[in-house]
Scaffold this active site. Structure first.
Site, PDB file in Angstrom:
ATOM      1  N   LYS B  61      -3.663   0.700   6.113  1.00  0.00           N
ATOM      2  CA  LYS B  61      -2.711  -0.274   5.572  1.00  0.00           C
ATOM      3  C   LYS B  61      -2.368  -1.295   6.656  1.00  0.00           C
ATOM      4  O   LYS B  61      -2.256  -0.945   7.843  1.00  0.00           O
ATOM      5  CB  LYS B  61      -1.445   0.483   5.134  1.00  0.00           C
ATOM      6  CG  LYS B  61      -0.397  -0.367   4.434  1.00  0.00           C
ATOM      7  CD  LYS B  61       0.809   0.502   4.046  1.00  0.00           C
ATOM      8  CE  LYS B  61       1.850  -0.275   3.257  1.00  0.00           C
ATOM      9  NZ  LYS B  61       3.004   0.573   2.883  1.00  0.00           N
ATOM     10  N   SER B 136       4.129   0.180  -1.966  1.00  0.00           N
ATOM     11  CA  SER B 136       3.513  -0.948  -1.315  1.00  0.00           C
ATOM     12  C   SER B 136       2.102  -0.682  -0.781  1.00  0.00           C
ATOM     13  O   SER B 136       1.366  -1.636  -0.543  1.00  0.00           O
ATOM     14  CB  SER B 136       4.396  -1.405  -0.155  1.00  0.00           C
ATOM     15  OG  SER B 136       4.456  -0.407   0.845  1.00  0.00           O
ATOM     16  N   SER B 160       6.210   4.444  -1.124  1.00  0.00           N
ATOM     17  CA  SER B 160       5.062   3.541  -0.992  1.00  0.00           C
ATOM     18  C   SER B 160       3.704   4.202  -0.799  1.00  0.00           C
ATOM     19  O   SER B 160       2.684   3.518  -0.824  1.00  0.00           O
ATOM     20  CB  SER B 160       5.299   2.544   0.147  1.00  0.00           C
ATOM     21  OG  SER B 160       6.143   1.506  -0.294  1.00  0.00           O
TER      22      SER B 160
END
Lengths: 466, 468
Positions: B61, B136, B160
């Site tokens: 990420k 996210s 997330s």
């Protein structure tokens, strides 16, 4: 009406650790700009603070030296403000749970002494250094551009806050000197104002004599010497008294002391007071110093200046004792034998004038010199003191009787030494002037140290010129 | 021919170990898949063409700092920012020989539940590209579900990792707070942020967790794991007591299809030998989300203060410093970070701190106590991970509160610092449903064991139907 000043101090001291508070960049005063930085002290995304254990120990040591309680659980907080010198947008500091609380430092005075409460001593990190180019006041507003040096960002800093227990500028000044010496002797800071490793702010208010109210105070910032501080405090006391006596009210404001034009223009008033939005630092766990560590550090405490002043005051009076201790000459004083008042007097006057580091002085030789002070010419005494820090200094050479000071007596010896060392003479003349010391040494050897060094020096220079 | 859609990390490792494929070949197979499908899915913000390491490649990420590889946190304000050092987790992946495939898309600064808050455009759910992958860490979930990475790391502050894993039919672990280093992770809310794996199987999840977990001297909030990570083997739940918290399973807004799939999974727990009983977390579910939306924005307002245009990232304006700050932050931050900075700044202001941030911290203690009491009675708690399956792009972008509710079930255990594992437990309207398993602090091994047994019994096919 008669007015009593009420003064409190906030003192910032850089700790003498090898590395910064929350990263392992080395601390080096006067290193090239931005050469002591890393992603942590430049606040790159995701970087985290890792506390400097040594800085924590030093703060505890200071707290113990100031008779503070050491918190079982101290918390770091984030103190927010936007400014280019604050890379993270916040400073890691301590807020409502500082490491050291509730201590005191006693100041001896002619009429017995005062005890100044230490409200707290907490650990934080220093900001970077901004240099504002162009513009009127060297301030950020109006500057053409601002350059930032992050070498200082993250330097461990202890803030010491006193209670408003001081009631004259003279005591404020002497308290600062005593505190500075305490910090230096604890070995935790150089506490040099010129280098910015000691800074302080002064809170001043006045009240009618005999009252115990605390009226609105003003804060004087940017004090750069103890003498300026005393001056600035006196001026602010007078200003406040005038305000009250003409029926006005003192406004809470921060003043930027400018020693140049002897004025203290307001920096910001209460309405502009910042909201720092304190937040417990979530990147750090609470600081819980183990009790064994605290006790070990307590055992390492040296005899502190306050205690030494008390002890020496019995011999030489508190004023001289305080002078000896805060100037760092009391250790030498204790090593030099002889009449106590006379030794103290020489150290605080003629010796002080030489600027010699007391640590380099051979105390026994100095004792001989002071003992002979009345018997030798003043000039010789002054010369001898000036040389007292030199390696191999011998008082004998300066003590009138036995000293060979006449040129006619020394000249043959000098000639003899030069004749015996033709090679060195050759070298000297071809530029190795460092050999002068060698020749002086040889003459001293011949005279068993009784030759007057200045005369020998002059003779040698003269003759070697040829 | 390597089927990147189906290959697990464990199988990939076996292929490498047996010499059937090299690490570089594997890396290039995924790289080809990225070339083929990422234009549509937009899992990646940056890709890395050269394999650096012989192990199973990985996607990270874009809040995870990678030395020499741009790290933007999905924000314009960090456009062009290239870290000079690896985050601890990136370094541990490197040490384990896992070559980097690229940096995955996310909601800006990890603030969001759909990746629609990314400054670089949303990712799309491999099960249905008209829908969001969750967020996210939506880019990481999209990459793994879309066969563009065998496994990935995400970060979880308020759901997330768990929520996008659920919406993409994957396994996602939000580890116990303090087990995985945050050093080098672009901070959102420091007291909640944790990095964790997104994988196709629970076993892969445990293996990746093993690589990244453990104390890090650069992160003072990390601790040593109390026991080594155990890759799960058991296929039953015998001896386990599983609690079904009423409020987490009956919360308003849970879709019937989601409830149904979760109920079936709970029934399966019983069949696998677990003792199942009802549990309760009344205050955690009621106050979890509101407290989260005080604490996380407060910390975010502080953590995002460093983006000022002075040292790195974009800078807008050359004039007065205040104007430069304002223009840089106005141009650099999207709406969601701005919204949270304002909320957080307000909540920390003098006079409001006690009523908001201070109060939320007190409630957080209550939530922690409530979970502790529930977990005294049960070994694990279960619930849906997300109240809904993947929703269409744009469905919630105009309504921040509706978006926030996506995490109403994932947030309460996070507030208590507890680990949570999401595993796929079925489909609703053709889209994956996630089952959330919650355990006490440091109970990752137990979560893996239970997750693995259920996964084995559920036989969920992780390859999106339309790509089979």
């Amino acid at each position: 009406m008669s007015w009593e000043p009420v003064i409190g101090l906030e003192i910032h001291v850089h700790l003498k650790t090898r590395t910064k508070m929350f990263c392992r960049c080395e601390l080096e005063y006067a290193a090239g700009e931005n050469t002591r930085t890393c992603p942590v002290c430049l606040a790159h995304p995701g970087t985290l603070p890792v506390p400097n254990v040594r800085a924590i120990e030093m703060t505890i040591l200071l707290g113990l030296g100031l008779g503070c309680e050491i918190a079982e659980n101290a918390i770091f907080h984030r103190k927010h403000y936007f400014y280019p010198d604050s890379p993270k947008g916040y400073q890691i500091s301590q807020y409502d749970e500082p490491l050291c609380v509730d201590g005191k430092l006693s100041l001896q005075t002619a009429d017995g002494g005062i005890v100044v409460g230490i409200v707290r001593a907490h650990l934080e990190e220093d900001a970077a250094k901004s240099v504002h180019m162009g513009g009127a006041q060297g301030r950020i507003s109006g500057a053409d551009r601002t350059l930032v040096d992050f070498n200082r960002a993250g330097t461990p800093l202890v803030e010491i806050v006193t209670a408003p227990d001081i009631h004259s500028s003279e005591h404020a000044k002497r308290f600062l000197q005593l505190l500075r010496q305490t910090v230096v002797e604890l070995g935790i800071s150089d506490a040099e104002m010129e280098k910015g490793s000691l800074r302080f702010d002064v809170n001043v208010s006045v009240r009618p004599e005999g009252s115990d109210e605390l009226r609105t105070r003003t804060e004087l910032k940017n004090m750069n010497s103890f003498n300026f501080a005393a001056k600035g405090i006196d001026r602010e006391i007078q200003r406040q008294i005038q305000v009250y006596e003409s029926g006005g009210q003192v406004e809470q404001e921060t003043m930027h002391f400018d020693p140049g034009n002897e004025s203290a223009p307001p920096l910001r008033s209460k309405e502009e007071a910042q909201d720092y939005r304190y937040l417990p630092e979530p990147d750090l766990v609470p600081l819980a110093p183990p009790r064994e560590l605290v006790e070990r550090l307590r055992g390492e405490l040296p005899e502190l200046p306050g205690a030494r002043i008390g002890r020496l005051a019995e011999e030489v009076g508190f004023e001289t004792a305080e002078g000896l201790v805060t100037s760092g000459r009391d250790r030498l004083y204790e090593r030099v034998a002889g009449d106590r008042r006379e030794v103290a007097n020489v150290l605080m006057n003629q010796f002080a004038a030489t600027g010699i580091d007391p640590a380099t002085v051979n105390a026994d030789e100095l004792a001989k010199l002071i003992e002979a002070r009345d018997r030798i010419p003043r000039q010789a005494f002054t010369e001898a003191l000036a040389a007292s820090g030199d390696k191999g200094f011998s008082a004998e050479a300066y003590l009138g009787d036995g000293q060979i000071t006449e040129t006619r007596d020394l000249e043959p010896l000098v000639d003899q030494v030069l004749a015996a060392n033709p090679q060195q003479v050759e070298s000297y003349r071809s530029g190795k002037e460092g050999l002068l010391g060698f020749f002086i040494g040889q003459v001293m050897k011949e005279t068993e140290g009784r030759a007057n060094p200045k005369v020998v020096n002059d003779l040698l220079r003269e003759k070697l010129k040829a | 021919m390597i089927d990147t859609l189906r290959l697990t990390a464990e199988e990939a490792e076996r292929l490498i170990a047996s010499g059937e494929v090299s690490g570089a070949e594997l890396h290039s197979a995924y790289f080809d898949a990225i070339g083929e499908r990422d234009e549509e899915l937009h899992a990646y913000l940056t890709t890395v063409a050269e394999a650096d390491g012989d192990g199973v490649p990985i996607a990270l990420k874009d809040v995870i700092s990678t030395k020499g590889v741009e790290t933007t946190a999905g924000s314009k304000i960090l456009a062009g920012y290239v870290p000079v050092a690896d985050s601890t987790v990136a370094a541990r992946c490197k040490e384990a020989g896992l070559p980097l495939l690229g940096k995955t898309n996310l909601d800006e600064f990890a603030m969001g539940s759909s990746t629609e808050n990314s400054a670089y455009g949303p990712s799309r759910n491999p099960w249905d590209p008209t829908r969001v992958p969750g967020g996210s860490s939506g880019g990481s979930a999209t990459a793994v579900a879309g066969g563009l990475a065998p496994w990935a790391l995400g970060s979880d502050t308020g759901g997330s990792i768990k929520q996008p894993a659920a919406l993409c039919g994957l396994v996602g672990l939000r580890p116990t707070y303090g087990t995985v280093s945050r050093a080098g992770i672009v901070a959102f809310a420091s007291s909640l942020d944790q990095v964790g794996p997104i994988t196709k199987t629970v076993r892969d999840c445990s293996r990746l967790y093993e690589i990244i977990a453990g104390r890090d001297p650069c992160d003072s909030t990390t601790v040593d794991l109390p026991e080594p990570v155990a890759v799960p083997e058991a296929e039953d739940l015998k001896g386990l007591k599983i609690g079904v918290p009423k409020e987490l399973n009956e919360a308003e807004g849970i879709e019937p299809g989601v409830s149904e799939a979760v109920r079936a999974a709970i029934e399966l727990c019983r069949e696998l030998g677990a003792e199942v009983g009802e549990s309760t977390l009344p205050r955690s579910v009621e106050y979890g989300l509101p407290c989260y939306y005080l604490i996380a924005p407060s910390e975010a307002s502080s953590n995002l203060a460093r983006y000022d245009g002075v040292r790195y990232g974009i800078r807008v304006g050359n004039g007065d410093i205040r104007t430069m700050y304002e223009r840089t932050r106005d141009a650099g931050f999207g709406d969601e970070p701005k919204r949270r900075i304002m909320l957080g700044t307000y909540a920390l202001s003098a006079g409001y701190y006690e009523a908001y941030y201070g109060q939320a911290q007190k409630v957080r203690t209550i939530i922690r106590d409530e979970f502790r009491a529930a977990l005294d009675q049960f070994d694990l708690l279960v619930s849906p991970t997300s109240p809904t399956v993947a929703f269409p792009l744009g469905a919630k972008t105009d309504n921040p509160l509706a978006m926030y509710l996506s995490d109403v079930l994932a947030i309460p255990p996070n507030m208590a610092g507890l680990p949570g594992l999401s595993i796929p437990c079925g489909l609703s309207e053709g889209l994956p449903v996630g089952l959330q398993l919650i355990g006490p602090q440091f109970s990752e091994n137990l979560l893996f064991r239970a997750g693995h047994a259920l996964e084995h019994a559920l036989e969920f096919d992780v390859v999106p139907e339309r790509l089979r």
